[in-house]
Motif scaffolding. Structure first.
Motif, PDB file in Angstrom:
ATOM      1  N   HIS A  24       2.630   1.863  -3.216  1.00 50.06           N
ATOM      2  CA  HIS A  24       1.674   2.438  -4.171  1.00 50.06           C
ATOM      3  C   HIS A  24       1.585   3.959  -4.001  1.00 50.06           C
ATOM      4  CE1 HIS A  24      -2.535   3.638  -5.193  1.00 50.06           C
ATOM      5  NE2 HIS A  24      -2.181   3.062  -6.326  1.00 50.06           N
ATOM      6  N   ARG A  78       3.002   5.240 -12.521  1.00 47.57           N
ATOM      7  CA  ARG A  78       2.911   3.981 -13.256  1.00 47.57           C
ATOM      8  C   ARG A  78       4.209   3.726 -14.040  1.00 47.57           C
ATOM      9  NH1 ARG A  78      -3.165   3.056 -15.328  1.00 47.57           N
ATOM     10  NH2 ARG A  78      -2.859   4.802 -16.716  1.00 47.57           N
ATOM     11  N   GLU A  84       0.847  -1.219   0.000  1.00 48.61           N
ATOM     12  CA  GLU A  84       0.000   0.000   0.000  1.00 48.61           C
ATOM     13  C   GLU A  84       0.874   1.258   0.000  1.00 48.61           C
ATOM     14  OE1 GLU A  84      -3.237   0.409  -0.230  1.00 48.61           O
ATOM     15  OE2 GLU A  84      -3.731  -1.730  -0.227  1.00 48.61           O
ATOM     16  N   GLU A 100       4.742   5.872  -5.155  1.00 45.89           N
ATOM     17  CA  GLU A 100       4.938   5.898  -6.614  1.00 45.89           C
ATOM     18  C   GLU A 100       4.130   7.028  -7.262  1.00 45.89           C
ATOM     19  OE1 GLU A 100       5.774   4.819 -10.585  1.00 45.89           O
ATOM     20  OE2 GLU A 100       3.704   4.589  -9.908  1.00 45.89           O
ATOM     21  N   LEU A 119      -1.600  -3.808  -8.303  1.00 50.57           N
ATOM     22  CA  LEU A 119      -2.015  -2.560  -7.650  1.00 50.57           C
ATOM     23  C   LEU A 119      -1.239  -1.351  -8.193  1.00 50.57           C
ATOM     24  CD1 LEU A 119      -3.820  -1.363  -5.362  1.00 50.57           C
ATOM     25  CD2 LEU A 119      -1.803  -1.491  -3.906  1.00 50.57           C
ATOM     26  N   LEU A 120       0.078  -1.512  -8.381  1.00 56.59           N
ATOM     27  CA  LEU A 120       0.872  -0.342  -8.780  1.00 56.59           C
ATOM     28  C   LEU A 120       0.744  -0.012 -10.268  1.00 56.59           C
ATOM     29  CD1 LEU A 120       2.072  -0.897  -5.905  1.00 56.59           C
ATOM     30  CD2 LEU A 120       4.141   0.192  -6.767  1.00 56.59           C
TER      31      LEU A 120
END
Ligand code: NAD
Length: 483
Positions: A400, A407, A397, A403, A426-427
């Motif tokens: 994510h 993407r 989490e 980041e 997820l990422l």
């Protein structure tokens, strides 16, 4: 002709004097003994470097008309010439040395690897696969065709790598290219543009398939963006330039910033993960947009990970005041990285803080909280914050969040296939590296082709020749269905 190391160093030393003389205001206009002034408006003798953007675009446009009617074999020949020219030992060493000297970013030994891989692993015309559909109504072909002249903006962090990789892909696709390099990489970019054009012209290729202006600037980039002959824009750089090309009203490809997180869980091979992370983070002094920028480690293995990182060249900073002093030293007034520290070595940064370190030190690590500035900001220097978390789901989490939805790239060290899959999903990063240093994601020790233009924001991903092409359809009715 193969020059020995001493001769190459002499050539580069001369080029460096040229750069320094020019920085003092006395523009000597030579580099490696080649005249870089742009007296001839046709630009032919200047091998692609022009006084004005209009001239650079016009020359690339004339070259593209010739390229359009060349055979595919010729296009591949031009690609091979670019590859061979870059891979000549003398050229590879010159461009790598000059890039480090002019930009003051990165490591010579790693530039050699990056430039080599850009030439070796960027696909050529083989990337352009034709689709054919046949039926009672005949034959339809769908083919990858050129846009025309492409305007490509390149970063200071990979000046030569991006020109090599973009030139191969764009020419393979039947395009010609006008580069707008960062002003702080202008001599290096000019040297490479000239080198490639000269090799191409000597082999009978159209002149000026790769062009640029003598004085790159924001004004010249704007002129390139606005020139109606430029049909596609490709920006490899930070968020500002990506936003700019995307709001130009033209078709644009954006290869933007990253802030790649690494997750390490309790199932990982900790000794290997530690070495991989230090190696990836310190590659070219952390300037690659794919390089490890922050670590989220599960508490049960965090101490062991840090210990193993220290065995592999990490210097651990534990004093909170020193960590804040470091952060203040390398951060500019806008909260981003100070240009003078981007791509510098860990030893250099420590020395600037008054800490003596031996040459084995490759990265500076420290334990901080998840919201620390060094975690949230893309710093592009070998400083690697480590965040201790209670479990792998929390680590994923937080990775994510760190980041920022770029993407771009992420790494995970784990043997748990479910969690690896969860993080990858997820990422949604363009590159996801499992149990390896980040550079495996661009083909250094990993499978697959190389690119230095990783287009996350616009979705082309790992760009190659087909990314710079239009899909066109050619229909023949009532024939050529031979089934
Ligand atoms: P930068 O954004 O400062 O500059 C990139 C290029 O854009 C340069 O040529 C610069 O002159 C030009 N530019 C920037 N702002 C402009 C403006 N307003 N108008 C006209 N031109 C402008 O970035 P940099 O420091 O050279 O490179 C590092 C950044 O690039 C990092 O954020 C890194 O993540 C990113 N990067 C991304 C990729 C990728 O493939 N996604 C590859 C390399 C670098």
């Amino acid at each position: 002709m193969n020059l020995d190391r001493k001769e190459i160093e002499n050539l580069v030393a001369k080029a460096i004097i040229d750069i320094k003389t020019e920085q003092k205001g006395d523009d000597s206009k030579t580099i490696f003994g080649v005249n870089t002034s742009c007296g001839n408006a046709s630009g032919y003798e200047n091998y692609g470097v022009f006084k004005t953007m209009d001239e650079a675009v016009l020359a690339a446009s004339k070259a593209q008309k010739k390229l359009l009617f060349s055979k595919m074999d010729d296009r591949q020949k031009y690609v091979d010439i670019i590859k061979e020219t870059v891979l000549k030992r003398r050229n590879l060493e010159m461009m790598s040395l000059l890039s480090v000297e002019e930009t003051k970013i990165g490591k010579y030994e790693h530039k050699l690897i990056k430039n080599r891989i850009a030439a070796e692993k960027t696909p050529g015309t083989e990337d352009l696969l034709t689709e054919a559909k046949t039926g009672d109504s005949g034959l339809t072909l769908i083919e990858y065709c050129p846009f025309g002249v492409i305007g490509a903006i390149t970063p200071t962090t990979n000046p030569t790598e991006t020109i090599i990789c973009n030139s191969i892909s764009m020419i393979a696709g039947g395009n010609t290219v006008v580069f707008s390099p960062h002003p702080r990489a202008k001599k290096t970019s000019q040297m490479l543009v000239k080198l490639l054009n000269k090799a191409l012209e000597d082999a009978g290729a159209p002149a000026n398939m790769i062009t640029m202006v003598e004085e790159p600037s924001i004004e010249n980039t704007n002129a390139m963006i606005e020139n109606p002959k430029v049909r596609l824009l490709v920006a490899t750089g930070g968020p500002g330039i990506v936003r700019k090309v995307l709001s130009s009203g033209k078709k644009a490809i954006g290869a933007g910033a990253g802030n790649p997180p690494v997750v390490v869980d309790e199932t990982a091979d900790i000794a290997k993960a530690a070495k991989d992370i230090v190696d990836g983070c310190s590659f070219d002094n952390n300037v690659p947009c794919i390089a490890e920028k922050e670590v989220f480690a599960v508490a049960s293995i965090c101490d062991s990970l840090i210990q193993n990182m220290k065995l592999n060249g990490a210097y651990e900073m534990t004093d909170p005041q020193m960590i804040e002093k470091l952060d203040a030293l390398v951060t500019n007034e806008k909260g981003g990285p100070k240009t003078s520290f981007v791509g510098k070595s860990a030893v250099y940064i420590l020395n600037e803080l008054g800490i003596q370190a031996d040459d084995n030190v490759k990265v500076i690590i420290m334990e901080v909280g998840k919201d620390h500035h060094l975690v949230t900001e893309e710093m592009m220097m070998p400083i690697l914050p480590v965040v201790r978390v209670c479990d792998v789901d929390t680590a994923i989490e937080l990775a994510h969040d760190a980041e920022h939805g770029n993407r771009h790239t992420a790494m995970m060290h784990s043997r748990n296939v479910e969690k690896l899959t969860k993080m990858a999903k997820l990422l949604e990063t363009t590159i996801f590296v499992k149990n390896a240093p980040s550079y495996a994601g661009i083909g250094v020790g990993g499978e697959g082709h190389t690119t230095f233009t990783i287009a996350g924001p616009t979705g082309e991903g790992l760009t190659s020749a087909r990314s710079f092409c239009r899909k066109r359809k050619c229909v023949m009715v009532d024939a050529f269905n031979i089934r």
